[in-house]
Design an enzyme around this catalytic site. Sequence first.
Site, PDB file in Angstrom:
ATOM      1  CG  ASP A  24      -0.123  -0.168   2.536  1.00 58.30           C
ATOM      2  OD1 ASP A  24       1.114  -0.042   2.503  1.00 58.30           O
ATOM      3  OD2 ASP A  24      -0.755  -0.408   3.586  1.00 58.30           O
ATOM      4  CG  HIS A  33      10.231   5.382  10.342  1.00 59.12           C
ATOM      5  ND1 HIS A  33      10.495   6.365   9.425  1.00 59.12           N
ATOM      6  CD2 HIS A  33       9.633   4.393   9.644  1.00 59.12           C
ATOM      7  CE1 HIS A  33      10.076   5.999   8.223  1.00 59.12           C
ATOM      8  NE2 HIS A  33       9.542   4.798   8.330  1.00 59.12           N
ATOM      9  CG  HIS A  84       5.970   3.981  10.390  1.00 57.79           C
ATOM     10  ND1 HIS A  84       5.226   4.169   9.263  1.00 57.79           N
ATOM     11  CD2 HIS A  84       5.907   2.666  10.651  1.00 57.79           C
ATOM     12  CE1 HIS A  84       4.744   3.019   8.852  1.00 57.79           C
ATOM     13  NE2 HIS A  84       5.134   2.083   9.685  1.00 57.79           N
ATOM     14  NE  ARG A 129       3.581   9.586   4.705  1.00 57.19           N
ATOM     15  CZ  ARG A 129       4.435  10.476   4.211  1.00 57.19           C
ATOM     16  NH1 ARG A 129       4.158  11.747   4.252  1.00 57.19           N
ATOM     17  NH2 ARG A 129       5.565  10.071   3.669  1.00 57.19           N
ATOM     18  CD  GLU A 182       0.115   4.323   4.617  1.00 57.12           C
ATOM     19  OE1 GLU A 182      -0.857   4.927   5.114  1.00 57.12           O
ATOM     20  OE2 GLU A 182       1.298   4.642   4.855  1.00 57.12           O
ATOM     21  CD  GLU A 237       0.528  -6.772   2.980  1.00 64.33           C
ATOM     22  OE1 GLU A 237       0.539  -5.537   2.854  1.00 64.33           O
ATOM     23  OE2 GLU A 237       1.265  -7.355   3.797  1.00 64.33           O
TER      24      GLU A 237
END
Length: 394
Positions: free
Chosen positions: A95, A244, A212, A214, A131, A117
């Site tokens: 994604d 990260h 991590h 967003r 995503e 996936e």
Amino acid sequence: MKVLSVFGTRPEAIKMGPLVRALGEAPGIDSQVCITGQHRAMLDQVMSLFDIVPDHDLDVMLPDQTLNGLCARLFERLDALYARVQPDRVLVHGDTSTAMTAAVAAFHRRIPVGHVEAGLRTGDLSRPWPEEMNRRVIDVLADFLFAPTVRSRANLLQEHLGGTILVTGNTVIDALQQTVRRLEQDAGLRAQLDAPLRMLDPRRRLLLVTGHRRESFGQGFEDICRALAALAARTDLQIVYPVHLNPNVQGPVHAHLGHLANVHLIAPQDYLSFVRLMQRADVILTDSGGVQEEAPALGVPVLVMRDVTERPEAVEAGVVKLVGTAPQRIIEAVTAALQRPAQSRRFDPDASPYGDGRASARIVAALRGAPLPEFAAARRASAIASSTSCEVTP
Ligand code: UD1
Ligand code: UDP
């Protein structure tokens, strides 16, 4: 058949690594690899571990890149690459912006796309962001949809998509199985990986943290750090946090936690080291997709700092718990999880609702026109529920 696998971030490389290896050994397939370089150091760590030498490297990463800037560079460089290489098929994973642009750019050139996936959904375009949108766009145009679980196939069927769907299991369990075997067979390697962490106190419980997403930038990360700072006051606990490299993560994490003796902020770990760390952890606190899939197979309880997940299977089986980002809820959930006695950790692919270590073989067989029996995930639900319960009741 010329198959071009395109990926660009750490998790994609971990999950495509075993598949690229299997494609390289498959008769009748000319396998080529393009890394976009959406990540750099974090991607290169994985490439060297899996021994993959890319045929093409688009090197797109810029510090603190914007989504549109990243996608613009990706579209332009991918299009030129497709024109030059003329693949018969493009494979993308998951994604990310790399996966979405690689799929759309292939569609524009009428190159068939396989989505590894496929079918994970929260149903909410803002979580995970961006995503959820990326995954839906890829699934609309792909002609081969490799769904990791029965649930992800059901999501795809509901959307009446045109592609052929196959339940393969998740290639992350292939990667984990290969990595755990390597660790089990080599005591010297385990000692070498443990050496940089000799500051850890064997008498204290270990909380492993990653984060991590967003959608948690800003207030979410402030809250996560506040919870970790409070937990760090416990004298029976130690916290290890590989941070990260995104500046939106590095900034708040180092500002809030950098001075705490009980919190070890370390660089992103290579996959071998990180799997070893997961095996040593008493509890994992994370917002990572991949870690949600790996930890149940390792028998480690996982608390997920999100309100919704596109990976509900382990939540339903009771081994993953969603705790959001509010400090009090995180503190209570970690406290409850730590009340369980320390357990010995054993890799058990049968305890995973996500795969059995044969996902790559199924994908390669399908591409060669000789599909293998699908991954039978349903029978695993009760086995996993009895193996590792999160048992947190905040
Ligand atoms: C990306 C993916 C996300 C995935 C995550 C895995 C998108 C939109 N996001 O998010 O789905 O879960 O990777 O980690 O595709 N950086 C470095 N070196 C690195 C990697 C990152 O310095 O090796 C820094 C750079 O400043 C870069 C920033 O992190 O600009 C953001 O990287 P990016 O790939 O855009 O986003 P992630 O948050 O990593
Ligand atoms: N991981 C790693 N080193 C680390 C942290 C995570 O190798 O320091 C691995 C982890 O085991 C998992 C993957 O990276 O396989 C997850 O990556 P990330 O959380 O960045 O992305 P997501 O899975 O959320 O897309």
